[in-house]
Design an enzyme around this catalytic site. Structure first.
Site, PDB file in Angstrom:
ATOM      1  N   ARG A  70     -13.938   2.503   4.845  1.00 27.66           N
ATOM      2  CA  ARG A  70     -12.739   1.687   5.024  1.00 27.66           C
ATOM      3  C   ARG A  70     -11.465   2.518   5.144  1.00 27.66           C
ATOM      4  NH1 ARG A  70     -11.238  -0.976  -0.166  1.00 27.66           N
ATOM      5  NH2 ARG A  70      -9.754   0.722  -0.368  1.00 27.66           N
ATOM      6  N   HIS A  85     -15.420   3.404 -14.683  1.00 27.34           N
ATOM      7  CA  HIS A  85     -15.223   2.607 -13.474  1.00 27.34           C
ATOM      8  C   HIS A  85     -16.462   1.778 -13.128  1.00 27.34           C
ATOM      9  CE1 HIS A  85     -14.518   2.240  -8.968  1.00 27.34           C
ATOM     10  NE2 HIS A  85     -13.392   1.796  -9.468  1.00 27.34           N
ATOM     11  N   ARG A 136     -10.694  -3.898 -14.063  1.00 26.80           N
ATOM     12  CA  ARG A 136      -9.549  -4.739 -13.688  1.00 26.80           C
ATOM     13  C   ARG A 136      -9.974  -6.195 -13.849  1.00 26.80           C
ATOM     14  NH1 ARG A 136      -5.871  -1.347 -11.091  1.00 26.80           N
ATOM     15  NH2 ARG A 136      -6.796   0.385  -9.915  1.00 26.80           N
ATOM     16  N   HIS A 155     -14.921  -3.491   0.041  1.00 28.35           N
ATOM     17  CA  HIS A 155     -14.952  -2.839  -1.272  1.00 28.35           C
ATOM     18  C   HIS A 155     -16.359  -2.459  -1.718  1.00 28.35           C
ATOM     19  CE1 HIS A 155     -14.021  -2.643  -5.737  1.00 28.35           C
ATOM     20  NE2 HIS A 155     -13.003  -1.974  -5.222  1.00 28.35           N
ATOM     21  N   TYR A 182     -12.000  -9.555  -1.895  1.00 28.56           N
ATOM     22  CA  TYR A 182     -12.709  -8.292  -1.665  1.00 28.56           C
ATOM     23  C   TYR A 182     -14.169  -8.567  -1.352  1.00 28.56           C
ATOM     24  CZ  TYR A 182      -8.833  -5.967  -4.211  1.00 28.56           C
ATOM     25  OH  TYR A 182      -7.621  -5.505  -4.631  1.00 28.56           O
ATOM     26  N   ASN A 207       0.823  -1.206   0.000  1.00 25.14           N
ATOM     27  CA  ASN A 207       0.000   0.000   0.000  1.00 25.14           C
ATOM     28  C   ASN A 207       0.858   1.259   0.000  1.00 25.14           C
ATOM     29  OD1 ASN A 207      -2.311  -1.557   0.122  1.00 25.14           O
ATOM     30  ND2 ASN A 207      -2.692  -1.203   2.292  1.00 25.14           N
ATOM     31  N   ARG A 232      -5.245   2.093 -13.011  1.00 20.77           N
ATOM     32  CA  ARG A 232      -3.879   2.297 -12.535  1.00 20.77           C
ATOM     33  C   ARG A 232      -3.179   0.994 -12.144  1.00 20.77           C
ATOM     34  NH1 ARG A 232      -4.497   6.348  -8.698  1.00 20.77           N
ATOM     35  NH2 ARG A 232      -4.086   7.953 -10.260  1.00 20.77           N
TER      36      ARG A 232
END
Length: 678
Positions: free
Chosen positions: A550, A421, A361, A578, A454, A40, A391
């Site tokens: 979160r 997204h 993703r 998530h 997730y 992270n 990203r």
């Protein structure tokens, strides 16, 4: 009135690191959280800190809503990270002792006996030495280009009575954690330690004065000018190649290094001393992600969670199942295979005419993408909106885009200047004399691997309003349009912000009339100032607001006269939270929404996002119950205090509740029975 977003994020990563202190977890699970903290932090420096450095480089001095300008913020970040690295060093020492206590012996150079050194010498000569490339630095050989996040060894040599620098890259083609025959079972050594031990063999005739390990983190944000689609793909490919040569933002170096080596590296990377962090133990702890323990050490890891298969998943015809009623799934507790099978069945079904899907993703070996390619080869109309600017997944997405196009899939890269997204799939099927549209909407990506890690939610429906909206949405992203008008699904950046304003303001209006008013919202991050201000106004009017955030939260809760009716909790545990869920009481007529969007400015204004209502009353009630469980968690929940610190909720009594464990162990019969258990 607002916390700084970067410092708030560091608080989140601190909560991740503190999971490594959970003694109820097996030792390798605790080490995994230590590695997640490091991973992270890498991304944080590559993106967020790099962005602040860019602002400083161009002389930008404007303060953010928290009152911090880039310069002071950069200093505050470095100070906070130094504290966190010191904490991680302490935790790492405890974790290494924990490994020893569990008969896992990670030998460092001080532990090498004569016999171990002899066997390692043979390993070095036969396997490692041929791969190494020493890089001397002198007047004829300038300081080499150092790759982003790669591990290196810096060497201080005495050459003709002059101190010189040389560098050796630790090769990534060899495993860093190596098993060896040692004084006890389960002995391991580190590749970088072996290289340091025998590094003199690379510089024969010179005196090795000292060595240290180091790695740098570079600016990894891609700044590309979007032109037409064909050029965009090429531009991003070139930008990815340049990412490893961006400006150096952080230098990690061995604990208590030689001052000459340290200062030489600082100078070579044009850094300040405050950007240097001394690491105790392993450098780059993400190495543990790749480590697979042998069978004899399987007790040191947690048994992987196996998602439950629900009764309807055994039925062969998925379309019939969806026609019988909306289908709701919560991952990773319920199998993501149903989502994969939905696409697979659509690709093979002769009645399916078209499949349209957004991909942000996806995994490296995606069954979904393969099914889309198969569908195109069978002659179906297949359209995929593949976001190239996801990203650090850009190269993977580019590879998939090329493969899909070769199979005949119509691949589009989204709207100019906007990241796509949203998570949506539309299947168009001919049934008798009519066309029926099947839609899947989710809070998470179409990635079968992260779906195991997730927490996300998804909805399958064939309601006409959703099908019509899905068609309108895909027409928007594939054609020319400046706006979108839908029935049920709300789309950003067109109407989503206004919809959230309306929903919050409606509760405020009810509270002002003396009616009960309540908002529960769960998301990854809360950053948008305008949303925060509306929540403050709602709180002042008497709306009871409970937020499950979160990560980043810039809202200050519990302040009298401003936010005394707002509570904020953060859940950090086995799974990465998530899912984005929004509940509004609406004067006894509660409404539940799921979304791909957080309450962040980028999600509301600069991305294509979706918000969709849960119209099935039983499913909505189930989601309400799940929200209630999150708020009752007293083992993995942290309460945000008005001073910006987080306080762990704890309970050792019979009412102790860990939401992840509770949801894992639930037995499913049907939705109504399930709700009773919740």
């Amino acid at each position: 009135m607002y916390f700084n977003r970067e410092l708030s994020w560091l608080k989140f990563n601190e909560r991740v690191l503190l999971e490594a202190n959970d003694l109820t977890l097996p030792i390798l699970e605790r080490i995994k959280f230590n590695a997640i903290f490091s991973s992270n932090l890498d991304e944080f420096f590559m993106v967020r800190v790099a962005s602040i450095k860019d602002q400083m480089n161009i002389g930008y001095t404007k303060s953010d809503p928290s009152g911090m300008a880039p310069g002071p913020l950069f200093t505050s970040i470095n100070q906070k990270v130094s504290e966190l690295v010191e904490l991680q060093n302490k935790i790492s020492d405890e974790l290494m002792q924990g490994l020893k206590d569990n008969q896992f012996n990670l030998l460092r150079r001080n532990d090498y006996t004569k016999s171990i050194r002899e066997s390692l010498k043979q390993l070095f000569n036969t396997t490692i030495f041929p791969v190494l490339t020493p890089m001397a630095v002198d007047f004829s050989r300038p300081f080499p280009l150092i790759s982003n996040k790669r591990l290196y060894i810096a060497v201080k040599l005495l050459v003709h009575n002059i101190e010189r620098l040389a560098l050796v890259e630790v090769p990534s083609v060899l495993p860093r954690i190596m098993s060896i025959d040692g004084p006890s079972d389960h002995c391991y050594v580190l590749l970088e330690d072996i290289i340091e031990e025998f590094i003199a063999d690379l510089f024969i005739g010179n005196t090795i004065l000292t060595t240290c390990q180091f790695r740098i983190t570079r600016n990894g944000d891609l700044n590309v000018i979007q032109e037409d689609s064909d050029i965009l793909l090429n531009v991003i490919e070139e930008a990815i190649k340049l990412r490893k040569w961006g400006e150096a933002i952080r230098l990690e170096i061995s604990f208590r290094p030689d001052e000459w080596l340290k200062n030489t590296l600082i100078s070579a990377f044009h850094m300040e001393a405050s950007q240097v962090y001394e690491i105790k133990g392993l450098m780059d702890k993400t190495v543990w992600f790749k480590f697979k323990p042998p069978k004899a050490l399987q007790h040191l890891v947690k048994e992987p969670h196996v998602p439950r298969k629900l009764p309807f998943m055994s039925k062969k015809n998925i379309f019939k199942t969806i026609r019988e009623g909306d289908v709701f799934l919560q991952h990773p507790y319920e199998s993501f295979d149903f989502v994969v099978d939905f696409i697979k069945q659509a690709s093979k079904d002769p009645q399916v005419l078209a499949i349209k899907q957004t991909l942000y993703r996806v995994s490296g070996d995606s069954e979904i993408v393969k099914a889309l390619a198969d569908a195109a080869e069978k002659g179906k109309q297949v359209t995929v909106l593949l976001e190239l600017m996801a990203r650090f997944d850009e190269q993977n997405n580019i590879n998939w885009a090329k493969k899909l196009e070769q199979k005949g899939v119509h691949v589009i890269y989204g709207l100019y200047g906007l990241k796509t997204h949203s998570k949506i799939t539309l299947v168009v099927r001919k049934e008798k004399q009519r066309i029926r549209r099947y839609v899947h909407l989710g809070t998470g990506n179409y990635n079968d691997q992260t779906a195991k890690l997730y927490t996300d939610m998804g909805l399958f429906t064939c309601k006409e309003s959703f099908g019509a909206d899905a068609s309108i949405f895909f027409n928007l992203v594939s054609g020319f349009s400046n706006d979108i008008f839908t029935h049920s699904i709300i789309v950003a950046p067109y109407h989503l912000r206004k919809q959230f304003y309306m929903l919050i303001d409606r509760e405020t209006a009810y509270a002002k009339k003396g009616k009960p008013a309540k908002i529960i919202a769960k998301m990854n991050s809360l950053v948008d100032k305008e949303i925060v201000d509306r929540l403050y106004e709602a709180s002042k009017a008497g709306v009871k607001i409970k937020l499950i955030v979160r990560g980043i939260c810039v809202l200050v809760p519990g302040v009298e006269g401003l936010s005394e009716n707002i509570e904020v909790v953060s859940i950090v545990g086995e799974f990465l939270e998530h899912s984005r869920i929004f509940y509004f009481y609406n004067d006894h007529h509660s409404e539940v929404y799921l979304s791909s969007a957080d309450w962040m400015t980028r999600n509301l204004d600069r991305r294509v996002e979706l918000l969709f209502p849960i119209e099935d009353k039983i499913i909505a009630k189930r989601i309400e119950k799940i929200l209630d469980l999150y708020l009752k968690d007293n083992q993995k929940a942290w309460i945000l205090l008005p001073d910006g610190n987080y306080e762990k909720k704890t309970s050792k009594s019979k009412d102790a509740l860990k939401v992840h464990d509770f949801l894992k162990t639930l037995q499913y019969n049907d939705n109504e029975e399930f709700i009773k258990k919740l």
